[in-house]
Motif scaffolding. Sequence first.
Motif: not given
Length: 370
Positions: A187, A122, A132-135, A137-138, A183-184, A130, A141
Amino acid sequence: MGKKQKELIHVREKVLANGNISLYLDIYFNGKRKYEFLKLYLIANPKTAGDKEKNRSTLQLAQAIKAKKLVQIQNNEYGFASPTKTKTNFLEYFSSLSELRKEEKGNYGNWESALKHLKEYCKDDTTFDDINTEFVEGFKNYLRVTKTKSHKLLSQNTQHSYYNKLATCLRHAHDKGILIVNPTSSVKAPKPGDPERDYLSFEEVKAMAKAECRYPVMKRAFLFSCLTGIRWSDINKMTWSQVQDLNGIPRIVFRQKKTQGQEYLDINEQALVYLGERSKPEDRVFEGLKYSAWHNMELQKWCIRAGITKEITFHCGRHTFAVMMLDLGADLFTTSKLLGHRHIKTTQIYAKVLDKKKQEAVNRIPDLGI
């Protein structure tokens, strides 16, 4: 007639792969939207009176949680009222948590390594706005596809470890009111792989005892660990007051640094020799023992002088003791107690390393007569 105020929170539904319905809160306040999954589930197409009643109760609980969250927002307790908190720099916050673990050498190293990867993942000016769940998950990955300097993918255990450091940081931020929703929570963490347990055979320990080591205190401490299973952190802080005698049997009485469990560990005369000459009760037993990349390299050089090519760390002394105990016939429960494990399943990992039944089975294969 005044304009009707829009609802801040809605209970939403999400259909899952198994057909059930997951409930979550859709929170919109001050131009920001947050989602909070409640871990409450509805039965799709309820047919029986029992299923319908269960759904009714679940919805009622979801509405009660919604009402509580609304009160928290109105009372400025839910985090929305402090926009400066969400502007906190994420990497600086993570780094500050890492610094708190400086005394925990191995753990601190893992936090610092995770921080390096987060800096790659990041931007420097990333804030909790900034996150969130997408962060999350990103980053998960990112760890899955990232390669080491030797062009190998990160191991499952390494991915699991670095992800957990992020999860710990976000949980801490949530507890401090910086994050409204963790957010975890929605996930799935990377699964750890079967941990590798590098260890020395008894013959290799004998070779180490005979070989020259640049640092005598390291040699004494490592061989003591091989014969007792005590961790580096506990050996490093061990004082002579912890070396006691019970009816002629030497024992170490100490509180484990990792688990904080009080331990009473009987040791044999051979291990006692490696403690050296007794000094004042408050003095360290292994005075001068140090941990660094340089000392790890010297440990490896000592192994090479002993004719051992395995990549050995100080912690392998503990693994060596565990495998040796099982090899000599000690049962899992006794070995678990000697190692100070809280759960016997931790000790069972060593049983996988040394499975005598498998060894005996393969040795029954008849001679091919070649």
